[in-house]
Scaffold this motif. Structure first.
Motif, PDB file in Angstrom:
ATOM      1  N   TRP A  71     -23.123   7.021 -24.238  1.00 26.55           N
ATOM      2  CA  TRP A  71     -22.379   7.702 -23.175  1.00 26.55           C
ATOM      3  C   TRP A  71     -23.327   8.552 -22.344  1.00 26.55           C
ATOM      4  CZ3 TRP A  71     -17.140   7.301 -22.270  1.00 26.55           C
ATOM      5  CH2 TRP A  71     -16.370   6.682 -23.262  1.00 26.55           C
ATOM      6  N   GLY A  72     -22.962   8.695 -21.072  1.00 28.10           N
ATOM      7  CA  GLY A  72     -23.634   9.662 -20.226  1.00 28.10           C
ATOM      8  C   GLY A  72     -22.881  10.975 -20.234  1.00 28.10           C
ATOM      9  N   GLN A  73     -23.367  11.936 -19.436  1.00 25.69           N
ATOM     10  CA  GLN A  73     -22.760  13.264 -19.359  1.00 25.69           C
ATOM     11  C   GLN A  73     -21.637  13.312 -18.330  1.00 25.69           C
ATOM     12  OE1 GLN A  73     -23.504  16.000 -21.381  1.00 25.69           O
ATOM     13  NE2 GLN A  73     -24.525  14.341 -22.499  1.00 25.69           N
ATOM     14  N   GLY A  74     -21.590  12.343 -17.449  1.00 27.79           N
ATOM     15  CA  GLY A  74     -20.535  12.308 -16.451  1.00 27.79           C
ATOM     16  C   GLY A  74     -20.951  12.906 -15.113  1.00 27.79           C
ATOM     17  N   THR A  75     -20.182  12.571 -14.092  1.00 31.69           N
ATOM     18  CA  THR A  75     -20.391  13.132 -12.764  1.00 31.69           C
ATOM     19  C   THR A  75     -19.037  13.545 -12.199  1.00 31.69           C
ATOM     20  OG1 THR A  75     -21.414  12.715 -10.586  1.00 31.69           O
ATOM     21  CG2 THR A  75     -20.288  10.849 -11.619  1.00 31.69           C
ATOM     22  N   PRO A 125      -6.214  12.881  -4.142  1.00 29.59           N
ATOM     23  CA  PRO A 125      -6.465  14.099  -4.934  1.00 29.59           C
ATOM     24  C   PRO A 125      -6.337  13.857  -6.439  1.00 29.59           C
ATOM     25  CG  PRO A 125      -5.162  14.626  -3.009  1.00 29.59           C
ATOM     26  CD  PRO A 125      -5.290  13.132  -3.033  1.00 29.59           C
ATOM     27  N   GLU A 126      -5.465  12.970  -6.841  1.00 28.53           N
ATOM     28  CA  GLU A 126      -5.289  12.695  -8.272  1.00 28.53           C
ATOM     29  C   GLU A 126      -6.443  11.907  -8.877  1.00 28.53           C
ATOM     30  OE1 GLU A 126      -3.085  12.107  -5.788  1.00 28.53           O
ATOM     31  OE2 GLU A 126      -1.994  10.222  -6.129  1.00 28.53           O
ATOM     32  N   ASP A 127      -7.393  11.477  -8.068  1.00 30.22           N
ATOM     33  CA  ASP A 127      -8.605  10.853  -8.583  1.00 30.22           C
ATOM     34  C   ASP A 127      -9.646  11.888  -9.013  1.00 30.22           C
ATOM     35  OD1 ASP A 127      -8.279   8.374  -6.015  1.00 30.22           O
ATOM     36  OD2 ASP A 127      -7.796   8.130  -8.146  1.00 30.22           O
ATOM     37  N   THR A 128      -9.363  13.150  -8.757  1.00 30.61           N
ATOM     38  CA  THR A 128     -10.279  14.209  -9.152  1.00 30.61           C
ATOM     39  C   THR A 128     -10.454  14.217 -10.666  1.00 30.61           C
ATOM     40  OG1 THR A 128      -9.770  15.575  -7.228  1.00 30.61           O
ATOM     41  CG2 THR A 128     -10.638  16.707  -9.193  1.00 30.61           C
ATOM     42  N   ALA A 129     -11.699  14.130 -11.115  1.00 32.08           N
ATOM     43  CA  ALA A 129     -11.982  14.051 -12.549  1.00 32.08           C
ATOM     44  C   ALA A 129     -13.496  13.996 -12.747  1.00 32.08           C
ATOM     45  CB  ALA A 129     -11.350  12.807 -13.160  1.00 32.08           C
ATOM     46  N   VAL A 130     -13.903  14.083 -14.002  1.00 27.86           N
ATOM     47  CA  VAL A 130     -15.270  13.749 -14.387  1.00 27.86           C
ATOM     48  C   VAL A 130     -15.293  12.253 -14.719  1.00 27.86           C
ATOM     49  CG1 VAL A 130     -17.120  14.097 -16.056  1.00 27.86           C
ATOM     50  CG2 VAL A 130     -15.764  16.053 -15.264  1.00 27.86           C
ATOM     51  N   TYR A 131     -16.228  11.556 -14.105  1.00 27.48           N
ATOM     52  CA  TYR A 131     -16.341  10.111 -14.297  1.00 27.48           C
ATOM     53  C   TYR A 131     -17.524   9.813 -15.226  1.00 27.48           C
ATOM     54  CZ  TYR A 131     -12.802   9.254 -10.790  1.00 27.48           C
ATOM     55  OH  TYR A 131     -11.606   9.203 -10.109  1.00 27.48           O
ATOM     56  N   LEU A 132     -17.259   8.994 -16.224  1.00 28.23           N
ATOM     57  CA  LEU A 132     -18.265   8.701 -17.241  1.00 28.23           C
ATOM     58  C   LEU A 132     -18.394   7.191 -17.429  1.00 28.23           C
ATOM     59  CD1 LEU A 132     -16.035  10.977 -18.673  1.00 28.23           C
ATOM     60  CD2 LEU A 132     -18.190  11.454 -19.818  1.00 28.23           C
ATOM     61  N   CYS A 133     -19.570   6.774 -17.859  1.00 30.07           N
ATOM     62  CA  CYS A 133     -19.710   5.364 -18.220  1.00 30.07           C
ATOM     63  C   CYS A 133     -20.157   5.242 -19.672  1.00 30.07           C
ATOM     64  CB  CYS A 133     -20.644   4.618 -17.286  1.00 30.07           C
ATOM     65  SG  CYS A 133     -22.354   5.127 -17.326  1.00 30.07           S
ATOM     66  N   ASN A 134     -19.774   4.149 -20.255  1.00 27.00           N
ATOM     67  CA  ASN A 134     -20.095   3.820 -21.639  1.00 27.00           C
ATOM     68  C   ASN A 134     -20.810   2.477 -21.649  1.00 27.00           C
ATOM     69  OD1 ASN A 134     -18.861   2.026 -24.082  1.00 27.00           O
ATOM     70  ND2 ASN A 134     -19.436   4.078 -24.728  1.00 27.00           N
ATOM     71  N   VAL A 135     -21.930   2.448 -22.335  1.00 28.20           N
ATOM     72  CA  VAL A 135     -22.754   1.232 -22.425  1.00 28.20           C
ATOM     73  C   VAL A 135     -22.760   0.793 -23.879  1.00 28.20           C
ATOM     74  CG1 VAL A 135     -25.065   0.290 -22.079  1.00 28.20           C
ATOM     75  CG2 VAL A 135     -24.169   2.027 -20.504  1.00 28.20           C
TER      76      VAL A 135
END
Length: 121
Positions: free
Chosen positions: A111-115, A92-102
């Motif tokens: 940056w992307g908008q996240g998922t 449950p503590e992995d709940t978050a918005v995940y983003l990548c940076n290139v």
């Protein structure tokens, strides 16, 4: 210009797995130079600071955060201009918005908008 799009998020039960994708696109230079860019995965949970999860450059992924080490795996497919984040044994503590940076020195930082990833029963 470079566009970065994350995908693959969703709702998953504790103990489950997800694979996130970070797809990058851009001009001809970027397409041919993608393999020289460093990609970093981050996450941000409500009320918390953005956390670096790990990075991948030309070789093996590095700098895994302690709380994901052994559970998360970063890989890349340069032919598809895509980097993946395989997440196992989700909590449950992995709940978050995940983003990548290139990014690459001299070529920019994108940056992307996240998922959104939600781990809940």
């Amino acid at each position: 210009q470079v566009q970065v799009v994350e995908s693959g998020g969703g709702l998953v039960q504790p103990g489950g797995s997800l694979r996130l994708s970070c797809a990058a696109s851009g001009n001809t230079f970027f397409i041919y130079a993608f393999s020289s860019f460093t990609i970093k995965w981050y996450r941000q949970a409500p009320g918390k600071q953005r956390e670096l999860l790990g990075a991948i450059s030309g070789g093996e992924p590095t700098n895994y955060a302690d709380d994901v080490k052994g559970r998360f795996i970063i890989s890349r497919d340069n032919d598809k201009n895509t980097v993946y984040l395989r997440m196992n044994s989700l909590k449950p503590e992995d709940t978050a918005v995940y983003l990548c940076n290139v990014a690459r020195v001299g070529a920019g930082d994108f940056w992307g908008q996240g998922t959104q990833v939600t781990v809940s029963s």
